[in-house]
Design an enzyme around this catalytic site. Structure first.
Site, PDB file in Angstrom:
ATOM      1  N   HIS A   1      -8.008   3.246   3.503  1.00 15.00           N
ATOM      2  CA  HIS A   1      -7.934   4.015   4.751  1.00 15.00           C
ATOM      3  C   HIS A   1      -9.307   4.191   5.417  1.00 15.00           C
ATOM      4  O   HIS A   1      -9.394   4.361   6.630  1.00 15.00           O
ATOM      5  CB  HIS A   1      -7.398   5.420   4.487  1.00 15.00           C
ATOM      6  CG  HIS A   1      -5.923   5.484   4.313  1.00 15.00           C
ATOM      7  ND1 HIS A   1      -5.268   4.839   3.305  1.00 15.00           N
ATOM      8  CD2 HIS A   1      -4.970   6.130   5.031  1.00 15.00           C
ATOM      9  CE1 HIS A   1      -3.971   5.096   3.399  1.00 15.00           C
ATOM     10  NE2 HIS A   1      -3.762   5.874   4.439  1.00 15.00           N
TER      11      HIS A   1
ATOM     12  N   CYS B   1     -11.397   2.993  -0.624  1.00 14.99           N
ATOM     13  CA  CYS B   1     -10.066   3.439  -0.230  1.00 14.99           C
ATOM     14  C   CYS B   1      -9.752   2.677   1.044  1.00 14.99           C
ATOM     15  O   CYS B   1     -10.589   2.616   1.964  1.00 14.99           O
ATOM     16  CB  CYS B   1     -10.046   4.942   0.032  1.00 14.99           C
ATOM     17  SG  CYS B   1      -8.488   5.497   0.753  1.00 14.99           S
TER      18      CYS B   1
ATOM     19  N   CYS C   1      -4.293  -1.294  -2.305  1.00 14.61           N
ATOM     20  CA  CYS C   1      -4.431   0.158  -2.428  1.00 14.61           C
ATOM     21  C   CYS C   1      -5.275   0.405  -3.673  1.00 14.61           C
ATOM     22  O   CYS C   1      -4.924  -0.065  -4.770  1.00 14.61           O
ATOM     23  CB  CYS C   1      -3.042   0.776  -2.594  1.00 14.61           C
ATOM     24  SG  CYS C   1      -3.051   2.545  -2.966  1.00 14.61           S
TER      25      CYS C   1
ATOM     26  N   GLU D   1      -4.343   9.802   8.237  1.00 20.36           N
ATOM     27  CA  GLU D   1      -2.902   9.571   8.421  1.00 20.36           C
ATOM     28  C   GLU D   1      -2.309  10.470   9.502  1.00 20.36           C
ATOM     29  O   GLU D   1      -1.272  10.149  10.071  1.00 20.36           O
ATOM     30  CB  GLU D   1      -2.158   9.765   7.099  1.00 20.36           C
ATOM     31  CG  GLU D   1      -2.556   8.737   6.059  1.00 20.36           C
ATOM     32  CD  GLU D   1      -1.394   7.974   5.454  1.00 20.36           C
ATOM     33  OE1 GLU D   1      -0.368   8.581   5.216  1.00 20.36           O
ATOM     34  OE2 GLU D   1      -1.556   6.753   5.213  1.00 20.36           O
TER      35      GLU D   1
ATOM     36  N   GLY E   1      -2.862   9.486  -3.634  1.00 19.63           N
ATOM     37  CA  GLY E   1      -4.190   9.843  -4.162  1.00 19.63           C
ATOM     38  C   GLY E   1      -4.245  10.963  -5.176  1.00 19.63           C
ATOM     39  O   GLY E   1      -5.041  10.914  -6.118  1.00 19.63           O
TER      40      GLY E   1
ATOM     41  N   ASP F   1       0.862  -1.196   0.000  1.00 18.27           N
ATOM     42  CA  ASP F   1       0.000   0.000   0.000  1.00 18.27           C
ATOM     43  C   ASP F   1       0.889   1.234   0.000  1.00 18.27           C
ATOM     44  O   ASP F   1       2.064   1.164   0.390  1.00 18.27           O
ATOM     45  CB  ASP F   1      -0.920   0.026   1.229  1.00 18.27           C
ATOM     46  CG  ASP F   1      -1.833   1.250   1.223  1.00 18.27           C
ATOM     47  OD1 ASP F   1      -2.415   1.559   0.168  1.00 18.27           O
ATOM     48  OD2 ASP F   1      -1.944   1.933   2.259  1.00 18.27           O
ATOM     49  N   SER F   2       0.319   2.355  -0.398  1.00 15.61           N
ATOM     50  CA  SER F   2       1.067   3.610  -0.345  1.00 15.61           C
ATOM     51  C   SER F   2       1.452   3.942   1.100  1.00 15.61           C
ATOM     52  O   SER F   2       2.421   4.656   1.327  1.00 15.61           O
ATOM     53  CB  SER F   2       0.217   4.733  -0.928  1.00 15.61           C
ATOM     54  OG  SER F   2      -1.001   4.826  -0.216  1.00 15.61           O
TER      55      SER F   2
HETATM   56  N1  DGL Z   1      -4.508   3.447   0.176  1.00 16.84           N
HETATM   57  C1  DGL Z   1      -4.971   4.383  -0.827  1.00 16.84           C
HETATM   58  C2  DGL Z   1      -6.225   3.841  -1.517  1.00 16.84           C
HETATM   59  O1  DGL Z   1      -6.770   2.796  -1.153  1.00 16.84           O
HETATM   60  C3  DGL Z   1      -5.226   5.756  -0.304  1.00 16.84           C
HETATM   61  C4  DGL Z   1      -4.015   6.465   0.245  1.00 16.84           C
HETATM   62  C5  DGL Z   1      -3.271   7.316  -0.738  1.00 16.84           C
HETATM   63  O2  DGL Z   1      -3.838   8.263  -1.305  1.00 16.84           O
HETATM   64  O3  DGL Z   1      -2.095   7.040  -0.921  1.00 16.84           O
HETATM   65  O4  DGL Z   1      -6.681   4.454  -2.433  1.00 16.84           O
END
Ligand code: DGL
Length: 276
Positions: A194, A192, A73, A158, A43, A10-11
């Site tokens: 998060h 998403c 992600c 975050e 994002g 993931d990011s």
């Molecule tokens: N984990 C990313 C997603 O599911 C969101 C976080 C980001 O923007 O890096 O889209």
């Protein structure tokens, strides 16, 4: 014995909500999680940048021995997965596999809705890619998808503000915007990784007859099915029940603190140096 873990990427921290579900459903395998926290969030970044960052991280996971990597992600799945699957893997190693989170979600999400009207909430990148509209359309052509970008939710989450009163304003704002698009929406997909952290707050501001769907269990079930359908891949993954966590931020203690909130258990991470 050589370690051949499943890689989860993931990011940042969000993929840990997906990893949590995967680990609950498939506890026997070895896993390596990589969060590219030094370069997150993805994002709002361009297609090229997201592809480059994601591919660098996938290659790093391959170097750890992973035969299979899950892009946990949505933004990376929307903007990098196709190129990785169709171009990069062919040049790198055609035996390896990279899977995303959008297709497995699109395959089942239509079954949740009675009114056939679904709201999809995600980052700007995910929404602009139209990936959910396209993929859901393939499996459920009679479903109407209303998309909503929620660019401030990831930074709030975050930065640990997701359960503070200030977050309420932005939770309400994006929900009002998407619900204004149709009064027939009965299903809201958290597209998403998060967003499960603010699921409770989201529910507080939604009419009771609208259900909220998070992806973790859907992706975990889809991975279990995939491994059943691909016994060669299943056999190639080592099964010692180990979990390793890595971050591209050199402050691993900071990563561990936030990661615990997403993963629901203590995390001890190492530093992954990604060559740029
Ligand atoms: N984990 C990313 C997603 O599911 C969101 C976080 C980001 O923007 O890096 O889209």
């Amino acid at each position: 014995m050589e370690n051949k873990p499943i890689g989860i990427f993931d990011s940042g921290y969000g993929g840990l909500t997906v990893f949590r579900s995967i680990f609950e459903q498939l506890p026997d395998y070895d896993y390596v999680y990589l969060g590219d926290t030094a370069r997150a969030p993805y994002g709002n970044r361009s297609f090229q940048t997201i592809h480059q960052y994601t591919w660098e991280c996938v290659q790093w996971l391959f170097k750890q021995g992973c035969p299979l990597v899950i892009l946990a992600c949505n933004t990376a799945s929307a903007k990098a997965l196709r190129n990785i699957q169709q171009l990069d893997l062919k040049n790198e190693d055609p035996e390896k596999r990279v899977l995303g989170v959008i297709r497995p979600t699109a395959e089942v999400i239509g079954d949740y809705s009675k009114t056939k009207q679904i709201a999809v909430l995600g980052t700007k990148g995910t929404v602009q890619s139209e990936s959910y509209v396209i993929e859901i359309g393939k499996f459920f052509p009679d479903i109407t998808v209303y998309q909503q970008a929620c660019p401030l939710w990831v930074p709030l989450i975050e930065n640990g503000e997701y359960d503070k009163p200030g977050a309420d304003y932005f939770v309400k704002k994006y929900l009002e915007e998407v619900l204004a698009k149709s009064d027939q929406i009965d299903t809201l997909l958290l597209a998403c990784t998060h967003y499960p952290l603010i699921q409770q707050k989201i529910k507080e501001y939604l009419p009771a007859d609208i259900q909220v769907v998070a992806q973790g269990d859907i992706v975990a079930q889809s991975l279990a099915d995939y491994l059943q359908r691909h016994p060669e891949m299943e056999k190639s993954i080592s099964k010692n029940k180990t979990q390793q966590f890595f971050t591209t931020t050199d402050d691993t203690a900071d990563f561990d603190h936030y990661a615990e909130l997403f993963f629901g258990a203590k995390v001890h991470s190492g530093y992954a140096e990604i060559k740029c």
